[in-house]
Motif scaffolding. Structure first.
Motif, mmCIF file in Angstrom:
data_model
loop_
_atom_site.group_PDB
_atom_site.id
_atom_site.type_symbol
_atom_site.label_atom_id
_atom_site.label_comp_id
_atom_site.label_asym_id
_atom_site.label_seq_id
_atom_site.Cartn_x
_atom_site.Cartn_y
_atom_site.Cartn_z
ATOM 1 N N ALA A 143 11.626 -13.537 -5.776
ATOM 2 C CA ALA A 143 11.215 -12.724 -4.593
ATOM 3 C C ALA A 143 11.181 -11.184 -5.466
ATOM 4 O O ALA A 143 12.047 -10.896 -6.286
ATOM 5 C CB ALA A 143 12.653 -12.638 -3.926
ATOM 6 N N ILE A 144 10.377 -10.664 -5.063
ATOM 7 C CA ILE A 144 10.001 -9.298 -5.914
ATOM 8 C C ILE A 144 9.831 -8.115 -4.453
ATOM 9 O O ILE A 144 9.093 -8.407 -3.534
ATOM 10 C CB ILE A 144 8.464 -9.202 -6.270
ATOM 11 C CG1 ILE A 144 8.580 -10.379 -7.577
ATOM 12 C CG2 ILE A 144 8.242 -7.983 -7.027
ATOM 13 C CD1 ILE A 144 7.364 -10.517 -8.318
ATOM 14 N N LYS A 145 10.792 -7.275 -4.861
ATOM 15 C CA LYS A 145 10.645 -6.126 -3.791
ATOM 16 C C LYS A 145 9.962 -5.058 -4.527
ATOM 17 O O LYS A 145 10.078 -4.502 -5.359
ATOM 18 C CB LYS A 145 12.130 -5.486 -3.603
ATOM 19 C CG LYS A 145 12.159 -4.691 -2.287
ATOM 20 C CD LYS A 145 13.888 -4.446 -2.146
ATOM 21 C CE LYS A 145 13.967 -3.749 -0.882
ATOM 22 N NZ LYS A 145 15.338 -3.638 -0.543
ATOM 23 N N ALA A 146 8.735 -4.799 -3.976
ATOM 24 C CA ALA A 146 7.799 -3.721 -4.344
ATOM 25 C C ALA A 146 7.168 -2.998 -3.393
ATOM 26 O O ALA A 146 6.985 -3.636 -2.157
ATOM 27 C CB ALA A 146 6.850 -4.330 -5.425
ATOM 28 N N PRO A 147 6.566 -1.888 -3.690
ATOM 29 C CA PRO A 147 5.810 -1.042 -2.556
ATOM 30 C C PRO A 147 4.626 -1.820 -2.237
ATOM 31 O O PRO A 147 3.973 -2.528 -3.147
ATOM 32 C CB PRO A 147 5.560 0.273 -3.137
ATOM 33 C CG PRO A 147 6.188 0.415 -4.564
ATOM 34 C CD PRO A 147 6.972 -0.980 -4.800
ATOM 35 N N ALA A 148 4.122 -1.706 -1.246
ATOM 36 C CA ALA A 148 2.719 -2.282 -0.758
ATOM 37 C C ALA A 148 1.652 -1.958 -1.413
ATOM 38 O O ALA A 148 0.851 -2.657 -1.698
ATOM 39 C CB ALA A 148 2.404 -1.874 0.589
ATOM 40 N N GLU A 149 1.632 -0.836 -2.135
ATOM 41 C CA GLU A 149 0.466 -0.636 -3.140
ATOM 42 C C GLU A 149 0.303 -1.435 -4.357
ATOM 43 O O GLU A 149 -0.617 -1.392 -4.942
ATOM 44 C CB GLU A 149 0.046 1.057 -3.500
ATOM 45 C CG GLU A 149 1.348 1.491 -4.229
ATOM 46 C CD GLU A 149 2.471 2.143 -3.301
ATOM 47 O OE1 GLU A 149 3.295 2.571 -3.653
ATOM 48 O OE2 GLU A 149 2.336 1.907 -1.925
ATOM 49 N N LYS A 150 1.427 -2.032 -4.798
ATOM 50 C CA LYS A 150 1.624 -2.625 -6.074
ATOM 51 C C LYS A 150 1.490 -4.431 -5.824
ATOM 52 O O LYS A 150 1.468 -4.896 -6.565
ATOM 53 C CB LYS A 150 2.937 -2.400 -6.667
ATOM 54 C CG LYS A 150 2.915 -1.156 -7.304
ATOM 55 C CD LYS A 150 4.305 -0.787 -8.211
ATOM 56 C CE LYS A 150 4.137 0.454 -8.805
ATOM 57 N NZ LYS A 150 5.355 0.541 -9.660
ATOM 58 N N HIS A 151 1.495 -4.511 -4.369
ATOM 59 C CA HIS A 151 1.318 -6.144 -4.241
ATOM 60 C C HIS A 151 0.009 -6.843 -4.677
ATOM 61 O O HIS A 151 0.512 -7.626 -5.357
ATOM 62 C CB HIS A 151 1.272 -6.185 -2.589
ATOM 63 C CG HIS A 151 2.648 -6.222 -1.898
ATOM 64 N ND1 HIS A 151 2.753 -6.452 -0.753
ATOM 65 C CD2 HIS A 151 3.665 -5.534 -2.369
ATOM 66 C CE1 HIS A 151 3.965 -6.095 -0.451
ATOM 67 N NE2 HIS A 151 4.766 -5.648 -1.396
ATOM 68 N N ALA A 153 -1.608 -5.918 -7.573
ATOM 69 C CA ALA A 153 -1.435 -6.098 -8.987
ATOM 70 C C ALA A 153 -0.339 -7.069 -9.219
ATOM 71 O O ALA A 153 -0.814 -7.862 -10.204
ATOM 72 C CB ALA A 153 -1.100 -4.763 -9.395
ATOM 73 N N ILE A 154 0.788 -7.263 -8.674
ATOM 74 C CA ILE A 154 1.521 -8.300 -8.692
ATOM 75 C C ILE A 154 1.047 -9.735 -8.497
ATOM 76 O O ILE A 154 1.115 -10.552 -9.275
ATOM 77 C CB ILE A 154 2.839 -8.062 -7.882
ATOM 78 C CG1 ILE A 154 3.725 -6.857 -8.486
ATOM 79 C CG2 ILE A 154 3.676 -9.284 -8.051
ATOM 80 C CD1 ILE A 154 4.589 -6.556 -7.358
ATOM 81 N N ARG A 155 0.037 -9.809 -7.405
ATOM 82 C CA ARG A 155 -0.487 -11.174 -7.126
ATOM 83 C C ARG A 155 -1.446 -11.404 -8.366
ATOM 84 O O ARG A 155 -1.547 -12.577 -8.725
ATOM 85 C CB ARG A 155 -1.295 -11.163 -5.888
ATOM 86 C CG ARG A 155 -0.259 -11.221 -4.598
ATOM 87 C CD ARG A 155 -1.072 -11.461 -3.346
ATOM 88 N NE ARG A 155 -0.209 -11.478 -2.268
ATOM 89 C CZ ARG A 155 -0.116 -10.296 -1.570
ATOM 90 N NH1 ARG A 155 -0.694 -9.286 -1.814
ATOM 91 N NH2 ARG A 155 0.798 -10.593 -0.533
ATOM 92 N N ALA A 156 -2.278 -10.459 -8.855
ATOM 93 C CA ALA A 156 -3.019 -10.888 -10.045
ATOM 94 C C ALA A 156 -2.447 -11.374 -11.001
ATOM 95 O O ALA A 156 -2.792 -12.008 -11.792
ATOM 96 C CB ALA A 156 -3.812 -9.442 -10.297
ATOM 97 N N GLN A 157 -1.333 -10.453 -11.580
ATOM 98 C CA GLN A 157 -0.447 -11.059 -12.663
ATOM 99 C C GLN A 157 0.209 -12.510 -12.403
ATOM 100 O O GLN A 157 0.190 -13.225 -13.454
ATOM 101 C CB GLN A 157 0.638 -9.961 -12.733
ATOM 102 C CG GLN A 157 1.243 -10.283 -14.111
ATOM 103 C CD GLN A 157 0.714 -10.074 -15.347
ATOM 104 O OE1 GLN A 157 -0.317 -9.018 -15.465
ATOM 105 N NE2 GLN A 157 1.057 -10.955 -16.448
ATOM 106 N N ASP A 166 5.962 -15.699 -18.871
ATOM 107 C CA ASP A 166 4.921 -14.787 -19.038
ATOM 108 C C ASP A 166 4.692 -13.336 -18.261
ATOM 109 O O ASP A 166 4.013 -12.591 -18.395
ATOM 110 C CB ASP A 166 3.485 -15.490 -18.803
ATOM 111 C CG ASP A 166 3.537 -16.613 -19.731
ATOM 112 O OD1 ASP A 166 4.000 -16.726 -21.085
ATOM 113 O OD2 ASP A 166 2.497 -17.658 -19.756
ATOM 114 N N LEU A 167 5.454 -13.410 -17.096
ATOM 115 C CA LEU A 167 5.625 -12.010 -16.134
ATOM 116 C C LEU A 167 6.169 -11.163 -16.999
ATOM 117 O O LEU A 167 7.222 -11.154 -17.643
ATOM 118 C CB LEU A 167 6.155 -12.325 -15.021
ATOM 119 C CG LEU A 167 5.701 -13.564 -14.069
ATOM 120 C CD1 LEU A 167 6.485 -13.652 -12.721
ATOM 121 C CD2 LEU A 167 4.113 -12.978 -13.599
#
Length: 170
Positions: A143-151, A153-157, A166-167
């Motif tokens: 579970a990752i709590k991140a601002p909407a603008e980074k979603h 980038a996180i999905r891509a990683q 690897d994350l």
């Protein structure tokens, strides 16, 4: 109070076993005229696992005490007419049906023999999908709590990473 009831309610223990010969029934104890038989004691002893001869005498005495206690309680329940209570009658009937059904099934099916080592090995070999070639899945949830603008980038990683190690952290 229960001990007093037992003392008052019990006849001489083992009174009938040595003196009276009643063929198949031998009396282990009497409770208000009701005989508790050696057969009842033996049946209860059969249900005690891993009982050796040294322990059997002490276990027999405990079983007789338990049967006497149960008989005193049974007589009090009958005196209070609990055997006529609809819920009790239903419970007794359900237990009777279950016991008879289990007895019928065990008599018809008999006891199942333990499989031999060869049979076990054969079963393992015939079902490799359950044993040697089974698939093992490992499910990991993060579970990752991140601002909407980074979603994005996180999905891509997450898509490029093969496992959680690897994350990137931080």
């Amino acid at each position: 109070m229960l001990i007093a009831a037992l003392v008052v309610g019990c006849g001489d223990k083992k009174e009938g076993a040595a003196t009276e010969e009643k063929g198949a029934t031998q009396v282990a104890a009497k409770v208000n005229g009701t005989e508790l038989t050696v057969h009842q004691v033996n049946f209860a002893l059969q249900n005690i696992p891993n009982l050796d001869k040294e322990q059997s005498k002490a276990a027999s005495l405990q079983v007789v005490r338990r049967l006497v206690n149960e008989e005193v309680l049974l007589q009090k329940a009958v005196a209070d007419k609990l055997d006529r209570d609809p819920k009790v009658v239903q419970a007794l009937d359900a237990s009777r049906r279950q016991i008879l059904a289990e007895a019928y099934m065990s008599r018809k099916l008999g006891t199942q023999a333990e499989p031999t080592d060869a049979e076990v090995t054969d079963y393992f070999n015939q079902h490799p999908e359950l044993f040697a070639k089974r698939k093992i899945y490992r499910l990991q949830e993060i579970a990752i709590k991140a601002p909407a603008e980074k979603h994005d980038a996180i999905r891509a990683q997450l898509g490029v990473s093969k496992n959680l190690k690897d994350l990137p952290t931080g």
